[in-house]
Motif scaffolding. Structure first.
Motif, PDB file in Angstrom:
ATOM      1  N   PRO A   2     -28.781  15.812 101.511  1.00 54.12           N
ATOM      2  CA  PRO A   2     -29.010  16.963 100.627  1.00 54.12           C
ATOM      3  C   PRO A   2     -27.966  17.038  99.527  1.00 54.12           C
ATOM      4  CG  PRO A   2     -29.149  17.585 102.947  1.00 54.12           C
ATOM      5  CD  PRO A   2     -28.630  16.190 102.919  1.00 54.12           C
ATOM      6  N   LYS A   3     -28.406  17.455  98.340  1.00 54.78           N
ATOM      7  CA  LYS A   3     -27.502  17.530  97.203  1.00 54.78           C
ATOM      8  C   LYS A   3     -26.608  18.758  97.296  1.00 54.78           C
ATOM      9  CE  LYS A   3     -30.442  15.075  93.883  1.00 54.78           C
ATOM     10  NZ  LYS A   3     -31.141  15.178  92.567  1.00 54.78           N
ATOM     11  N   ARG A   4     -25.461  18.662  96.633  1.00 59.20           N
ATOM     12  CA  ARG A   4     -24.550  19.797  96.541  1.00 59.20           C
ATOM     13  C   ARG A   4     -25.172  20.862  95.660  1.00 59.20           C
ATOM     14  NH1 ARG A   4     -20.129  22.011  93.710  1.00 59.20           N
ATOM     15  NH2 ARG A   4     -18.215  22.187  94.934  1.00 59.20           N
ATOM     16  N   PRO A   5     -25.201  22.131  96.071  1.00 65.78           N
ATOM     17  CA  PRO A   5     -25.743  23.184  95.205  1.00 65.78           C
ATOM     18  C   PRO A   5     -25.014  23.202  93.861  1.00 65.78           C
ATOM     19  CG  PRO A   5     -25.415  24.015  97.423  1.00 65.78           C
ATOM     20  CD  PRO A   5     -24.779  22.662  97.378  1.00 65.78           C
ATOM     21  N   ALA A   6     -25.778  23.402  92.788  1.00 66.35           N
ATOM     22  CA  ALA A   6     -25.203  23.364  91.442  1.00 66.35           C
ATOM     23  C   ALA A   6     -25.253  24.708  90.731  1.00 66.35           C
ATOM     24  CB  ALA A   6     -25.938  22.319  90.601  1.00 66.35           C
ATOM     25  N   ALA A   7     -25.818  25.726  91.383  1.00 63.35           N
ATOM     26  CA  ALA A   7     -25.933  27.054  90.772  1.00 63.35           C
ATOM     27  C   ALA A   7     -26.238  28.043  91.886  1.00 63.35           C
ATOM     28  CB  ALA A   7     -27.048  27.069  89.720  1.00 63.35           C
ATOM     29  N   PRO A   8     -26.006  29.341  91.635  1.00 63.83           N
ATOM     30  CA  PRO A   8     -26.312  30.331  92.677  1.00 63.83           C
ATOM     31  C   PRO A   8     -27.752  30.257  93.183  1.00 63.83           C
ATOM     32  CG  PRO A   8     -24.982  31.336  90.963  1.00 63.83           C
ATOM     33  CD  PRO A   8     -25.337  29.961  90.473  1.00 63.83           C
ATOM     34  N   ALA A  47     -25.575  21.769 111.050  1.00 59.12           N
ATOM     35  CA  ALA A  47     -25.353  21.614 109.612  1.00 59.12           C
ATOM     36  C   ALA A  47     -25.590  20.173 109.173  1.00 59.12           C
ATOM     37  CB  ALA A  47     -23.942  22.052 109.242  1.00 59.12           C
ATOM     38  N   LEU A  48     -25.161  19.218 109.983  1.00 57.43           N
ATOM     39  CA  LEU A  48     -25.351  17.807 109.640  1.00 57.43           C
ATOM     40  C   LEU A  48     -26.826  17.426 109.648  1.00 57.43           C
ATOM     41  CD1 LEU A  48     -22.379  16.169 111.580  1.00 57.43           C
ATOM     42  CD2 LEU A  48     -22.608  16.411 109.102  1.00 57.43           C
ATOM     43  N   ARG A  49     -27.603  18.112 110.453  1.00 58.51           N
ATOM     44  CA  ARG A  49     -29.042  17.842 110.474  1.00 58.51           C
ATOM     45  C   ARG A  49     -29.773  18.546 109.336  1.00 58.51           C
ATOM     46  NH1 ARG A  49     -28.486  17.920 116.380  1.00 58.51           N
ATOM     47  NH2 ARG A  49     -28.677  20.205 116.354  1.00 58.51           N
ATOM     48  N   ALA A  50     -29.090  19.493 108.693  1.00 57.53           N
ATOM     49  CA  ALA A  50     -29.741  20.291 107.641  1.00 57.53           C
ATOM     50  C   ALA A  50     -29.101  20.022 106.286  1.00 57.53           C
ATOM     51  CB  ALA A  50     -29.687  21.772 108.016  1.00 57.53           C
ATOM     52  N   ASP A  51     -28.458  21.029 105.704  1.00 56.57           N
ATOM     53  CA  ASP A  51     -27.938  20.910 104.335  1.00 56.57           C
ATOM     54  C   ASP A  51     -26.431  20.698 104.260  1.00 56.57           C
ATOM     55  OD1 ASP A  51     -27.051  23.389 105.127  1.00 56.57           O
ATOM     56  OD2 ASP A  51     -28.438  24.508 103.848  1.00 56.57           O
ATOM     57  N   ARG A  52     -25.775  20.603 105.417  1.00 55.74           N
ATOM     58  CA  ARG A  52     -24.330  20.352 105.517  1.00 55.74           C
ATOM     59  C   ARG A  52     -23.483  21.526 105.029  1.00 55.74           C
ATOM     60  NH1 ARG A  52     -22.426  14.272 105.382  1.00 55.74           N
ATOM     61  NH2 ARG A  52     -24.178  13.300 106.447  1.00 55.74           N
ATOM     62  N   LEU A  53     -24.052  22.708 104.934  1.00 54.38           N
ATOM     63  CA  LEU A  53     -23.340  23.854 104.398  1.00 54.38           C
ATOM     64  C   LEU A  53     -22.874  24.790 105.510  1.00 54.38           C
ATOM     65  CD1 LEU A  53     -25.648  24.724 101.365  1.00 54.38           C
ATOM     66  CD2 LEU A  53     -23.502  23.417 101.336  1.00 54.38           C
ATOM     67  N   ILE A  54     -21.621  25.237 105.391  1.00 49.20           N
ATOM     68  CA  ILE A  54     -21.011  26.173 106.331  1.00 49.20           C
ATOM     69  C   ILE A  54     -20.195  27.175 105.521  1.00 49.20           C
ATOM     70  CG2 ILE A  54     -19.237  26.442 108.120  1.00 49.20           C
ATOM     71  CD1 ILE A  54     -20.065  23.732 109.233  1.00 49.20           C
ATOM     72  N   GLN A  74     -14.590  39.782 106.669  1.00 48.47           N
ATOM     73  CA  GLN A  74     -14.416  40.114 105.258  1.00 48.47           C
ATOM     74  C   GLN A  74     -15.750  39.971 104.550  1.00 48.47           C
ATOM     75  OE1 GLN A  74     -11.765  41.328 103.915  1.00 48.47           O
ATOM     76  NE2 GLN A  74     -10.102  40.843 105.341  1.00 48.47           N
ATOM     77  N   ARG A  75     -15.876  40.638 103.427  1.00 44.44           N
ATOM     78  CA  ARG A  75     -17.157  40.594 102.714  1.00 44.44           C
ATOM     79  C   ARG A  75     -17.295  39.373 101.825  1.00 44.44           C
ATOM     80  NH1 ARG A  75     -20.268  42.550 105.656  1.00 44.44           N
ATOM     81  NH2 ARG A  75     -21.807  42.540 103.993  1.00 44.44           N
ATOM     82  N   VAL A  76     -16.202  38.724 101.499  1.00 42.96           N
ATOM     83  CA  VAL A  76     -16.247  37.545 100.625  1.00 42.96           C
ATOM     84  C   VAL A  76     -15.690  36.338 101.363  1.00 42.96           C
ATOM     85  CG1 VAL A  76     -15.450  36.509  98.461  1.00 42.96           C
ATOM     86  CG2 VAL A  76     -16.041  38.942  98.535  1.00 42.96           C
ATOM     87  N   GLY A  77     -16.431  35.253 101.330  1.00 41.44           N
ATOM     88  CA  GLY A  77     -15.987  33.983 101.895  1.00 41.44           C
ATOM     89  C   GLY A  77     -16.251  32.878 100.897  1.00 41.44           C
ATOM     90  N   CYS A  78     -16.117  31.640 101.344  1.00 38.87           N
ATOM     91  CA  CYS A  78     -16.404  30.493 100.473  1.00 38.87           C
ATOM     92  C   CYS A  78     -17.304  29.517 101.205  1.00 38.87           C
ATOM     93  CB  CYS A  78     -15.116  29.795 100.041  1.00 38.87           C
ATOM     94  SG  CYS A  78     -15.372  28.497  98.795  1.00 38.87           S
ATOM     95  N   LEU A  79     -18.359  29.127 100.545  1.00 34.23           N
ATOM     96  CA  LEU A  79     -19.286  28.158 101.104  1.00 34.23           C
ATOM     97  C   LEU A  79     -18.691  26.767 100.990  1.00 34.23           C
ATOM     98  CD1 LEU A  79     -22.148  28.010 102.316  1.00 34.23           C
ATOM     99  CD2 LEU A  79     -22.985  27.493 100.014  1.00 34.23           C
ATOM    100  N   GLY A  80     -18.748  26.027 102.089  1.00 38.19           N
ATOM    101  CA  GLY A  80     -18.236  24.662 102.084  1.00 38.19           C
ATOM    102  C   GLY A  80     -19.325  23.673 102.469  1.00 38.19           C
ATOM    103  N   ARG A  81     -19.198  22.485 101.954  1.00 37.72           N
ATOM    104  CA  ARG A  81     -20.137  21.406 102.269  1.00 37.72           C
ATOM    105  C   ARG A  81     -19.392  20.303 103.010  1.00 37.72           C
ATOM    106  NH1 ARG A  81     -21.968  16.672  99.578  1.00 37.72           N
ATOM    107  NH2 ARG A  81     -24.133  16.151 100.106  1.00 37.72           N
ATOM    108  N   ILE A  82     -19.940  19.867 104.133  1.00 35.24           N
ATOM    109  CA  ILE A  82     -19.308  18.803 104.908  1.00 35.24           C
ATOM    110  C   ILE A  82     -19.440  17.490 104.128  1.00 35.24           C
ATOM    111  CG2 ILE A  82     -19.303  17.510 107.071  1.00 35.24           C
ATOM    112  CD1 ILE A  82     -20.577  19.971 108.406  1.00 35.24           C
ATOM    113  N   THR A  83     -18.315  16.968 103.668  1.00 37.31           N
ATOM    114  CA  THR A  83     -18.334  15.702 102.920  1.00 37.31           C
ATOM    115  C   THR A  83     -17.833  14.537 103.755  1.00 37.31           C
ATOM    116  OG1 THR A  83     -16.131  16.196 102.022  1.00 37.31           O
ATOM    117  CG2 THR A  83     -18.043  16.856 100.699  1.00 37.31           C
TER     118      THR A  83
END
Length: 221
Positions: A2-8, A47-54, A74-83
């Motif tokens: 799966p590609k890395r998201p490029a926009a919201p 995540a590895l079977r899907a979009d790799r996003l956590i 917390q209300r704000v976090g950061c989305l990470g992609r398993i590379t």
């Protein structure tokens, strides 16, 4: 893969979240994680079977590193992609998350999986998808001077040739991630609205630490 998201608009509606106190991830930065609890091993497997996003997010109460149950987050976090990932012989994982963008945790999703999932929104964080966004507003000379002062204060060696080659946004975000501050300070750095605000906040924190510690470094004006 799966590609890395490029926009919201590319973000999934819901993601698995990894509550971890004191752990900061920022866009285009990399955070290594050792994953050994079964609930998070299952998360990585899925995540590895899907979009790799956590989603990496801090609990409100920093007294427990990774609380179980429905502890407030917390209300704000950061989305990470398993590379990158490695499987250890006992079933554990070593993974590297690359920061994609910050997100707001909206609503928890009911799931039968052992980890938590949240509906998320990337609204307000579109600039996170542009690696160099806001660099022209940062006083890089002042920021690097802070790094030199702190390196002398803390008696640490830095690779100045590598620092010279590093883009300003990557440099600011990396320094924030490896800074020795606590969960509350890390959350403030995460939620800074602009790159310049994040840089200035880190400078202020560092100046305060050096002043409190009796360092001889001059304030950065």
């Amino acid at each position: 893969m799966p590609k890395r998201p490029a926009a919201p608009a590319d973000l999934p509606g819901a993601v698995p979240v990894f509550p971890l106190s004191g752990a900061l991830l920022l866009p285009f930065s990399h955070r290594p994680l050792n994953v050994f609890e079964q609930r998070y091993i299952d998360m990585v497997d899925d995540a590895l079977r899907a979009d790799r996003l956590i989603g990496l997010i801090q609990p409100e109460d920093p007294s427990e590193e990774s609380p179980k149950g429905q502890a407030p987050l917390q209300r704000v976090g950061c989305l990470g992609r398993i590379t990158h990932f490695e499987e250890n012989g006992d079933g554990r994982y070593f993974i590297i998350l690359e920061g994609v963008c910050r997100f707001r945790a909206l609503r928890e999703v009911t799931t039968e999986r052992p980890y938590r999932m949240f509906e998320i929104s990337g609204d307000g964080f579109a600039a996170d998808f542009e690696r160099s966004h806001g660099e022209d507003q940062v006083d890089r000379v002042r920021f690097v001077r802070m790094m030199r002062d702190y390196a002398e204060f803390a008696n640490v060696d830095l690779n100045w040739e590598e620092i010279e080659r590093t883009g300003t946004a990557d440099l600011v975000n990396f320094c924030c991630m490896v800074s020795p501050y606590g969960a509350a300070e890390k959350q403030v750095l995460l939620e800074a609205q602009t790159l310049n605000e994040r840089a200035e906040t880190l400078i202020a924190m560092t100046e305060y630490e050096m002043a409190k510690g009796g360092g001889t470094a001059a304030p950065l004006n």
